[in-house]
Write a protein that holds these residues in place. Structure first.
Motif, PDB file in Angstrom:
ATOM      1  N   GLN A 175      -7.931   6.889 -12.417  1.00  0.00           N
ATOM      2  CA  GLN A 175      -7.462   8.199 -11.980  1.00  0.00           C
ATOM      3  C   GLN A 175      -8.298   8.816 -10.863  1.00  0.00           C
ATOM      4  O   GLN A 175      -7.740   9.304  -9.874  1.00  0.00           O
ATOM      5  CB  GLN A 175      -7.358   9.146 -13.181  1.00  0.00           C
ATOM      6  N   PRO A 176      -9.636   8.830 -10.966  1.00  0.00           N
ATOM      7  CA  PRO A 176     -10.409   9.470  -9.885  1.00  0.00           C
ATOM      8  C   PRO A 176     -10.370   8.694  -8.565  1.00  0.00           C
ATOM      9  O   PRO A 176     -10.701   9.250  -7.522  1.00  0.00           O
ATOM     10  CB  PRO A 176     -11.845   9.506 -10.448  1.00  0.00           C
ATOM     11  N   VAL A 177     -10.029   7.409  -8.599  1.00  0.00           N
ATOM     12  CA  VAL A 177     -10.035   6.588  -7.374  1.00  0.00           C
ATOM     13  C   VAL A 177      -8.620   6.164  -6.993  1.00  0.00           C
ATOM     14  O   VAL A 177      -8.431   5.194  -6.266  1.00  0.00           O
ATOM     15  CB  VAL A 177     -10.930   5.339  -7.577  1.00  0.00           C
ATOM     16  N   LEU A 178      -7.656   6.915  -7.465  1.00  0.00           N
ATOM     17  CA  LEU A 178      -6.259   6.519  -7.300  1.00  0.00           C
ATOM     18  C   LEU A 178      -5.873   6.397  -5.826  1.00  0.00           C
ATOM     19  O   LEU A 178      -5.224   5.427  -5.417  1.00  0.00           O
ATOM     20  CB  LEU A 178      -5.356   7.535  -8.006  1.00  0.00           C
ATOM     21  N   GLY A 179      -6.284   7.369  -5.019  1.00  0.00           N
ATOM     22  CA  GLY A 179      -5.926   7.344  -3.608  1.00  0.00           C
ATOM     23  C   GLY A 179      -6.506   6.145  -2.878  1.00  0.00           C
ATOM     24  O   GLY A 179      -5.804   5.446  -2.136  1.00  0.00           O
ATOM     25  N   ALA A 180      -7.804   5.902  -3.102  1.00  0.00           N
ATOM     26  CA  ALA A 180      -8.469   4.783  -2.435  1.00  0.00           C
ATOM     27  C   ALA A 180      -7.894   3.446  -2.892  1.00  0.00           C
ATOM     28  O   ALA A 180      -7.663   2.534  -2.080  1.00  0.00           O
ATOM     29  CB  ALA A 180      -9.974   4.835  -2.705  1.00  0.00           C
ATOM     30  N   ALA A 181      -7.653   3.305  -4.200  1.00  0.00           N
ATOM     31  CA  ALA A 181      -7.111   2.055  -4.730  1.00  0.00           C
ATOM     32  C   ALA A 181      -5.706   1.806  -4.198  1.00  0.00           C
ATOM     33  O   ALA A 181      -5.362   0.692  -3.769  1.00  0.00           O
ATOM     34  CB  ALA A 181      -7.100   2.088  -6.253  1.00  0.00           C
ATOM     35  N   GLY A 182      -4.872   2.836  -4.201  1.00  0.00           N
ATOM     36  CA  GLY A 182      -3.511   2.679  -3.717  1.00  0.00           C
ATOM     37  C   GLY A 182      -3.464   2.269  -2.256  1.00  0.00           C
ATOM     38  O   GLY A 182      -2.671   1.399  -1.861  1.00  0.00           O
ATOM     39  N   ALA A 183      -4.323   2.884  -1.434  1.00  0.00           N
ATOM     40  CA  ALA A 183      -4.342   2.560  -0.014  1.00  0.00           C
ATOM     41  C   ALA A 183      -4.785   1.115   0.217  1.00  0.00           C
ATOM     42  O   ALA A 183      -4.194   0.388   1.025  1.00  0.00           O
ATOM     43  CB  ALA A 183      -5.280   3.521   0.719  1.00  0.00           C
ATOM     44  N   GLN A 184      -5.820   0.682  -0.499  1.00  0.00           N
ATOM     45  CA  GLN A 184      -6.318  -0.677  -0.316  1.00  0.00           C
ATOM     46  C   GLN A 184      -5.346  -1.724  -0.830  1.00  0.00           C
ATOM     47  O   GLN A 184      -5.283  -2.850  -0.327  1.00  0.00           O
ATOM     48  CB  GLN A 184      -7.673  -0.831  -1.005  1.00  0.00           C
ATOM     49  N   PRO A 240       2.562   2.653  -1.265  1.00  0.00           N
ATOM     50  CA  PRO A 240       2.890   3.938  -0.639  1.00  0.00           C
ATOM     51  C   PRO A 240       2.432   5.100  -1.514  1.00  0.00           C
ATOM     52  O   PRO A 240       2.285   4.957  -2.734  1.00  0.00           O
ATOM     53  CB  PRO A 240       4.417   3.894  -0.527  1.00  0.00           C
ATOM     54  N   ALA A 241       2.213   6.245  -0.905  1.00  0.00           N
ATOM     55  CA  ALA A 241       1.659   7.397  -1.620  1.00  0.00           C
ATOM     56  C   ALA A 241       2.497   7.785  -2.832  1.00  0.00           C
ATOM     57  O   ALA A 241       1.957   8.167  -3.879  1.00  0.00           O
ATOM     58  CB  ALA A 241       1.533   8.584  -0.668  1.00  0.00           C
ATOM     59  N   GLU A 242       3.831   7.681  -2.700  1.00  0.00           N
ATOM     60  CA  GLU A 242       4.686   8.099  -3.818  1.00  0.00           C
ATOM     61  C   GLU A 242       4.670   7.106  -4.977  1.00  0.00           C
ATOM     62  O   GLU A 242       5.217   7.395  -6.050  1.00  0.00           O
ATOM     63  CB  GLU A 242       6.127   8.277  -3.331  1.00  0.00           C
ATOM     64  N   SER A 243       4.046   5.943  -4.811  1.00  0.00           N
ATOM     65  CA  SER A 243       4.036   4.920  -5.867  1.00  0.00           C
ATOM     66  C   SER A 243       2.691   4.729  -6.539  1.00  0.00           C
ATOM     67  O   SER A 243       2.595   3.958  -7.491  1.00  0.00           O
ATOM     68  CB  SER A 243       4.496   3.570  -5.281  1.00  0.00           C
ATOM     69  N   VAL A 244       1.653   5.422  -6.066  1.00  0.00           N
ATOM     70  CA  VAL A 244       0.322   5.182  -6.636  1.00  0.00           C
ATOM     71  C   VAL A 244       0.254   5.599  -8.103  1.00  0.00           C
ATOM     72  O   VAL A 244      -0.554   5.078  -8.875  1.00  0.00           O
ATOM     73  CB  VAL A 244      -0.777   5.906  -5.829  1.00  0.00           C
TER      74      VAL A 244
END
Length: 404
Positions: free
Chosen positions: A28-37, A41-45
Motif C-alpha cells: 500500500q505505501p509503495v503502490l504508486g512506485a510499484a505500479g509505475a515500475q 496504468p494509474a487506474e489499475s494499480v
C-alpha cells in the motif's frame, strides 16, 4: 499458575502474525512506485492491493479449517514457507500480472495468522487465554502498521522490491524457528474437512454469539480501514503535502495504541469481555472527533490514531476470547469464519473512504468511520438486550462439530 505458553513463545507467535500480515499490506505505501515500475496504468494499480485481499479471503475459507484437522505446529511452518514464496514472486515480478499472482499467493497463505491464534488459544491455560490472544494478535497490528513504516522508508531508499525480499527471508526464517521451538498441540479431530467447511456456514445461521461478533468485526474493521486506507489522502495534499516516508511514520503512532490494548486480554480473562467490547466501540466512535479536524496542528490527529487503534484492538481481542472459549474444540474454523467479516469490513472501509473523500472531503470520510463504529455498538447493544448473551457465557445455540 503454570502457564501453558511461555513469554518467548508468545513473542515468536506475535512475530509470525506480524510478518505474515505484512505481506498483504506492505504494497500500500509503495503502490504508486510499484505500479509505475510494473507498467500498470494509474487506474489499475489498485488491483495489486485487491490481489492480496482476495487471496486472503480465499485462504480464510479453504485453509484455516485445516488447523482443526492436522497438527498446527507443522501447518504454521508450511504456511509461512508458502507465504514467503508469494513474497519472493512479488519481489522478482517482471510485470503487473506476475506481481498480482505473487501477492495473491502470499495472501492465501498469510492466513497462517489465524492458525497461529488458534494454536495459541489451544495451548493456553483457560485462565490466561485472553492474555495470550491479546499478546499474539498484537503482532497483527504490528504487521499492518509496521509494514507501512518499513515499506515507506524502503520505498524511498532501496526500492519497493526490497520490502518483499525482506518479507520472503523473514517468512523462511520463521518457518524453521517455529518448527524447532513450538510444541505440538494435541487433540483428536472429530470431523472431515468438508464437514468443517459446512459447519462454518451454519455458524452464521444458528450461533447467536458468532453472528453478533461477526457483525461487530465487520463494522469494527470498516472503521479501522476508513482511517488507514484514507489517511494518506489528506496528509499528501496541501497544506501538509507529506511524502511516503513521513506518512508511513504515522503507523508508529498507531502501534502505540494497539500495543497498549494488550491489557484487554487480561480484562477478558477476568470476565469483562462483553463490557470491553461495548466501551471500546464507543471510544472508537469518539476517536473520530480528534481525527477529523486536520487543523493547524496534527497533534489531535496523533491522539485520535492512538485512541482508535487501542479501541479496535481491545474489541478484537475480546471477540476472539469469547469465540475461542465457546468453541474450544474447533478454534481454527471458527476464527477463520470470523475473520471473513474482518476482511469484508476492511474492504468496505477502503472503498468508502476514497469515495467520500473525493466527493465531500475528509470530514465526510471521518463521518463514515464514526458511523461504522456506532453501527458496531448498536449490534453489541442488541445482542445484550435481545439475544440474551451474558458476559463470558457460551452461545445460546452452538453448532456441534460433526462426527465421522
Amino acid at each position: 499458575m503454570v502457564t501453558g505458553i511461555a513469554r518467548p513463545q508468545r513473542l515468536l507467535l506475535a512475530a509470525v502474525c506480524a510478518v505474515a500480515v505484512a505481506t498483504i499490506y506492505a504494497i500500500q505505501p509503495v503502490l504508486g512506485a510499484a505500479g509505475a515500475q510494473l507498467g500498470l496504468p494509474a487506474e489499475s494499480v489498485g488491483l495489486l492491493v485487491a490481489a492480496g485481499q482476495i487471496g486472503y479471503f480465499a485462504g480464510l475459507i479453504l485453509l484455516v479449517p485445516l488447523g482443526d484437522l492436522v497438527n498446527r505446529r507443522g501447518l504454521i511452518g508450511g504456511l509461512l514457507a508458502l507465504t514467503g514464496v508469494g513474497a519472493a514472486i512479488t519481489a522478482a515480478a517482471p510485470n503487473g500480472v506476475v506481481a498480482m499472482a505473487g501477492l495473491a499467493v502470499a495472501g492465501v497463505f498469510a492466513v497462517v495468522v489465524q492458525v497461529t491464534v488458534a494454536y495459541a488459544a489451544a495451548v493456553s491455560e483457560p485462565g490466561e487465554r485472553g492474555r495470550v490472544i491479546g499478546a499474539v494478535t498484537s503482532g497483527v497490528v504490528v504487521g499492518i502498521l509496521g509494514a507501512r513504516v518499513v515499506a515507506g522508508v524502503f520505498g524511498d531508499t532501496l526500492g519497493w522490491r526490497a520490502v518483499f525480499v525482506l518479507l520472503a527471508a523473514s517468512c523462511a526464517t520463521l518457518a524453521v524457528v517455529t518448527r524447532a521451538v513450538l510444541r505440538p498441540d494435541t487433540r483428536t479431530p472429530g470431523a472431515r474437512y468438508a464437514q468443517i467447511l459446512g459447519s462454518m456456514g451454519r455458524l452464521v445461521v444458528t450461533d447467536r454469539l458468532f453472528r453478533s461478533r461477526g457483525l461487530i468485526a465487520f463494522f469494527l474493521f470498516a472503521s479501522f480501514g476508513t482511517l488507514w486506507s484514507g489517511l494518506a489522502l489528506p496528509l499528501g495534499a496541501a497544506p501538509w503535502s507529506l511524502g511516503t516516508t513521513e506518512i508511513g511514520l504515522f503507523g508508529v503512532v498507531g502501534l502505540a495504541g494497539a500495543l497498549g490494548a494488550t491489557r484487554a486480554g487480561r480484562w477478558a480473562d477476568a470476565g469483562h469481555a462483553q463490557a470491553i467490547t461495548g466501551w471500546s466501540l464507543l471510544v472508537l466512535a469518539g476517536s473520530w472527533l480528534l481525527i477529523a479536524p486536520m487543523g493547524p496542528t496534527l497533534l489531535p490527529l496523533v491522539a485520535g490514531i492512538v485512541v482508535l487503534d487501542f479501541a479496535v484492538q481491545a474489541a478484537h481481542v475480546s471477540s476472539q476470547h469469547l469465540l475461542t472459549t465457546a468453541h474450544p474444540d474447533r478454534t481454527g474454523s471458527v476464527l477463520g469464519a470470523y475473520m471473513t467479516f474482518y476482511s469484508a469490513g476492511s474492504a468496505l472501509g477502503a472503498v468508502t473512504t476514497a469515495w467520500a473523500y473525493t466527493a465531500w472531503g475528509w470530514w465526510a470520510a471521518c463521518g463514515f468511520g464514526a458511523g461504522y463504529a456506532l453501527c458496531g455498538f448498536a449490534v453489541w447493544g442488541l445482542a445484550q438486550l435481545r439475544l440474551g448473551e451474558r458476559a463470558e457465557s457460551v452461545p445460546v445455540q452452538r453448532v456441534p462439530c460433526p462426527q465421522t
